[in-house]
Write a protein that holds these residues in place. Structure first.
Motif, PDB file in Angstrom:
ATOM      1  N   VAL A 157       0.850  -1.182   0.000  1.00 48.77           N
ATOM      2  CA  VAL A 157       0.000   0.000   0.000  1.00 48.77           C
ATOM      3  C   VAL A 157       0.888   1.235   0.000  1.00 48.77           C
ATOM      4  CG1 VAL A 157      -1.775   1.292   1.197  1.00 48.77           C
ATOM      5  CG2 VAL A 157      -1.833  -1.212   1.232  1.00 48.77           C
ATOM      6  N   GLU A 158       0.748   2.051  -1.054  1.00 50.38           N
ATOM      7  CA  GLU A 158       1.504   3.290  -1.154  1.00 50.38           C
ATOM      8  C   GLU A 158       0.703   4.456  -0.579  1.00 50.38           C
ATOM      9  OE1 GLU A 158       2.166   1.171  -5.255  1.00 50.38           O
ATOM     10  OE2 GLU A 158       0.501   1.572  -3.895  1.00 50.38           O
ATOM     11  N   SER A 159       1.424   5.437  -0.102  1.00 50.51           N
ATOM     12  CA  SER A 159       0.804   6.673   0.357  1.00 50.51           C
ATOM     13  C   SER A 159       1.822   7.798   0.235  1.00 50.51           C
ATOM     14  CB  SER A 159       0.314   6.550   1.806  1.00 50.51           C
ATOM     15  OG  SER A 159       1.401   6.303   2.668  1.00 50.51           O
ATOM     16  N   GLY A 160       1.343   9.022   0.401  1.00 50.98           N
ATOM     17  CA  GLY A 160       2.237  10.168   0.404  1.00 50.98           C
ATOM     18  C   GLY A 160       2.233  10.990  -0.859  1.00 50.98           C
ATOM     19  N   GLY A 161       1.516  10.536  -1.867  1.00 54.34           N
ATOM     20  CA  GLY A 161       1.447  11.322  -3.087  1.00 54.34           C
ATOM     21  C   GLY A 161       0.615  12.580  -2.878  1.00 54.34           C
ATOM     22  N   CYS A 203       5.624   2.960   1.356  1.00 58.50           N
ATOM     23  CA  CYS A 203       5.098   1.690   0.849  1.00 58.50           C
ATOM     24  C   CYS A 203       5.124   0.700   2.009  1.00 58.50           C
ATOM     25  CB  CYS A 203       5.948   1.195  -0.309  1.00 58.50           C
ATOM     26  SG  CYS A 203       5.538  -0.469  -0.887  1.00 58.50           S
ATOM     27  N   VAL A 204       3.951   0.311   2.467  1.00 60.79           N
ATOM     28  CA  VAL A 204       3.844  -0.655   3.561  1.00 60.79           C
ATOM     29  C   VAL A 204       3.572  -2.031   2.978  1.00 60.79           C
ATOM     30  CG1 VAL A 204       2.617  -1.322   5.643  1.00 60.79           C
ATOM     31  CG2 VAL A 204       2.996   1.099   5.145  1.00 60.79           C
ATOM     32  N   VAL A 205       4.393  -2.993   3.364  1.00 56.94           N
ATOM     33  CA  VAL A 205       4.269  -4.366   2.872  1.00 56.94           C
ATOM     34  C   VAL A 205       3.698  -5.247   3.977  1.00 56.94           C
ATOM     35  CG1 VAL A 205       5.496  -6.331   1.871  1.00 56.94           C
ATOM     36  CG2 VAL A 205       6.268  -3.985   1.392  1.00 56.94           C
ATOM     37  N   TYR A 233       2.989   6.662  -9.117  1.00 55.99           N
ATOM     38  CA  TYR A 233       4.127   5.915  -8.597  1.00 55.99           C
ATOM     39  C   TYR A 233       3.654   4.623  -7.942  1.00 55.99           C
ATOM     40  CZ  TYR A 233       7.176   9.854  -9.497  1.00 55.99           C
ATOM     41  OH  TYR A 233       7.917  10.829 -10.123  1.00 55.99           O
ATOM     42  N   TYR A 234       4.354   3.536  -8.256  1.00 57.58           N
ATOM     43  CA  TYR A 234       4.028   2.222  -7.733  1.00 57.58           C
ATOM     44  C   TYR A 234       5.221   1.635  -6.984  1.00 57.58           C
ATOM     45  CZ  TYR A 234       0.314   2.366 -11.265  1.00 57.58           C
ATOM     46  OH  TYR A 234      -0.764   2.716 -12.038  1.00 57.58           O
ATOM     47  N   CYS A 235       4.955   0.930  -5.886  1.00 58.98           N
ATOM     48  CA  CYS A 235       6.016   0.142  -5.268  1.00 58.98           C
ATOM     49  C   CYS A 235       5.742  -1.333  -5.547  1.00 58.98           C
ATOM     50  CB  CYS A 235       6.130   0.406  -3.776  1.00 58.98           C
ATOM     51  SG  CYS A 235       4.730  -0.100  -2.770  1.00 58.98           S
ATOM     52  N   ALA A 236       6.808  -2.117  -5.507  1.00 57.07           N
ATOM     53  CA  ALA A 236       6.711  -3.526  -5.827  1.00 57.07           C
ATOM     54  C   ALA A 236       7.714  -4.303  -4.983  1.00 57.07           C
ATOM     55  CB  ALA A 236       6.987  -3.755  -7.309  1.00 57.07           C
ATOM     56  N   ALA A 237       7.389  -5.556  -4.682  1.00 53.36           N
ATOM     57  CA  ALA A 237       8.252  -6.404  -3.860  1.00 53.36           C
ATOM     58  C   ALA A 237       8.760  -7.590  -4.665  1.00 53.36           C
ATOM     59  CB  ALA A 237       7.492  -6.898  -2.631  1.00 53.36           C
ATOM     60  N   ASP A 238      10.028  -7.922  -4.428  1.00 52.58           N
ATOM     61  CA  ASP A 238      10.688  -9.044  -5.096  1.00 52.58           C
ATOM     62  C   ASP A 238      11.195 -10.000  -4.028  1.00 52.58           C
ATOM     63  OD1 ASP A 238      13.632  -9.304  -7.287  1.00 52.58           O
ATOM     64  OD2 ASP A 238      12.250 -10.803  -6.503  1.00 52.58           O
ATOM     65  N   PHE A 239      10.552 -11.160  -3.923  1.00 51.66           N
ATOM     66  CA  PHE A 239      10.954 -12.155  -2.937  1.00 51.66           C
ATOM     67  C   PHE A 239      11.968 -13.149  -3.507  1.00 51.66           C
ATOM     68  CE2 PHE A 239       8.181 -11.397   0.671  1.00 51.66           C
ATOM     69  CZ  PHE A 239       7.236 -10.548   0.127  1.00 51.66           C
ATOM     70  N   ARG A 240      12.174 -13.109  -4.815  1.00 46.13           N
ATOM     71  CA  ARG A 240      13.101 -14.056  -5.444  1.00 46.13           C
ATOM     72  C   ARG A 240      14.538 -13.571  -5.405  1.00 46.13           C
ATOM     73  NH1 ARG A 240      11.097 -14.340 -11.181  1.00 46.13           N
ATOM     74  NH2 ARG A 240      10.130 -12.346 -10.675  1.00 46.13           N
ATOM     75  N   HIS A 241      14.743 -12.254  -5.364  1.00 44.02           N
ATOM     76  CA  HIS A 241      16.089 -11.679  -5.382  1.00 44.02           C
ATOM     77  C   HIS A 241      16.238 -10.645  -4.266  1.00 44.02           C
ATOM     78  CE1 HIS A 241      14.709 -12.544  -9.559  1.00 44.02           C
ATOM     79  NE2 HIS A 241      15.804 -13.283  -9.567  1.00 44.02           N
ATOM     80  N   GLN A 298      -1.170  -0.366  -5.475  1.00 49.09           N
ATOM     81  CA  GLN A 298      -2.193   0.210  -6.348  1.00 49.09           C
ATOM     82  C   GLN A 298      -1.766   1.546  -6.954  1.00 49.09           C
ATOM     83  OE1 GLN A 298      -2.110   0.579  -3.132  1.00 49.09           O
ATOM     84  NE2 GLN A 298      -2.484   2.778  -2.862  1.00 49.09           N
ATOM     85  N   GLY A 299      -0.696   2.109  -6.447  1.00 48.08           N
ATOM     86  CA  GLY A 299      -0.179   3.360  -6.997  1.00 48.08           C
ATOM     87  C   GLY A 299      -0.643   4.588  -6.231  1.00 48.08           C
ATOM     88  N   THR A 300       0.170   5.630  -6.305  1.00 49.17           N
ATOM     89  CA  THR A 300      -0.179   6.910  -5.698  1.00 49.17           C
ATOM     90  C   THR A 300       0.207   8.018  -6.679  1.00 49.17           C
ATOM     91  OG1 THR A 300       0.060   8.294  -3.723  1.00 49.17           O
ATOM     92  CG2 THR A 300       2.040   7.146  -4.468  1.00 49.17           C
ATOM     93  N   GLN A 301      -0.677   8.984  -6.838  1.00 48.07           N
ATOM     94  CA  GLN A 301      -0.478  10.043  -7.822  1.00 48.07           C
ATOM     95  C   GLN A 301       0.428  11.136  -7.258  1.00 48.07           C
ATOM     96  OE1 GLN A 301      -1.787  10.481 -11.124  1.00 48.07           O
ATOM     97  NE2 GLN A 301      -0.396  12.244 -11.147  1.00 48.07           N
ATOM     98  N   VAL A 302       1.399  11.516  -8.060  1.00 53.85           N
ATOM     99  CA  VAL A 302       2.262  12.659  -7.745  1.00 53.85           C
ATOM    100  C   VAL A 302       2.084  13.681  -8.861  1.00 53.85           C
ATOM    101  CG1 VAL A 302       4.650  13.455  -7.552  1.00 53.85           C
ATOM    102  CG2 VAL A 302       3.936  11.325  -6.434  1.00 53.85           C
TER     103      VAL A 302
END
Length: 126
Positions: free
Chosen positions: A5-9, A22-24, A94-102, A118-122
């Motif tokens: 969940v993104e916030s701050g935009g 970005c809270v995971v 702006y979107y954040c994303a998580a990578d558990f493989r690397h 889900q993205g946050t608008q800047v």
């Protein structure tokens, strides 16, 4: 199930600053890296910045180097993107994303990331 969940935009004048968060949640018992991307309507999703699981490795797109800083607080399962000296061309979602493989890398390709927020608008006004 992993959720981001993104916030701050928001709206800021050129030259101003914003801090995105970005809270995971879910699977946070294991390590993961996180990336920030941005996407304008009708365009590709572009890499902005990324950080390895312990913050030891970071990567930045050339367009944001020296202006943006990525960091993380694993106790809060939160990754931040501090954006300074904002320009009108930074306007987009702006979107954040998580990578558990690397988790020990700071990947720059969107294909390395498995889970997305889900993205946050800047919006930066001139």
């Amino acid at each position: 199930q992993v959720q981001l969940v993104e916030s701050g935009g928001g709206l800021v004048q050129a030259g101003g600053s914003l801090r995105l968060s970005c809270v995971v949640s879910g699977r946070t018992f294991t390590i993961y890296s996180v990336g920030w991307f941005r996407q304008a309507p009708g365009k590709e999703r572009d890499f902005v910045a990324s950080i390895s699981w312990n913050g030891g490795i970071t990567s930045y797109a050339d367009s944001v180097k020296g202006r943006f800083t990525i960091s993380r607080d694993n106790a809060k399962n939160t990754v931040y993107l501090q954006m300074n000296s904002l320009k009108p061309e930074d306007t987009t979602v702006y979107y954040c994303a998580a990578d558990f493989r690397h988790p020990r890398a700071a990947g720059t390709s969107k294909y390395e990331y498995d889970y997305w927020g889900q993205g946050t608008q800047v919006t930066v006004s001139s």
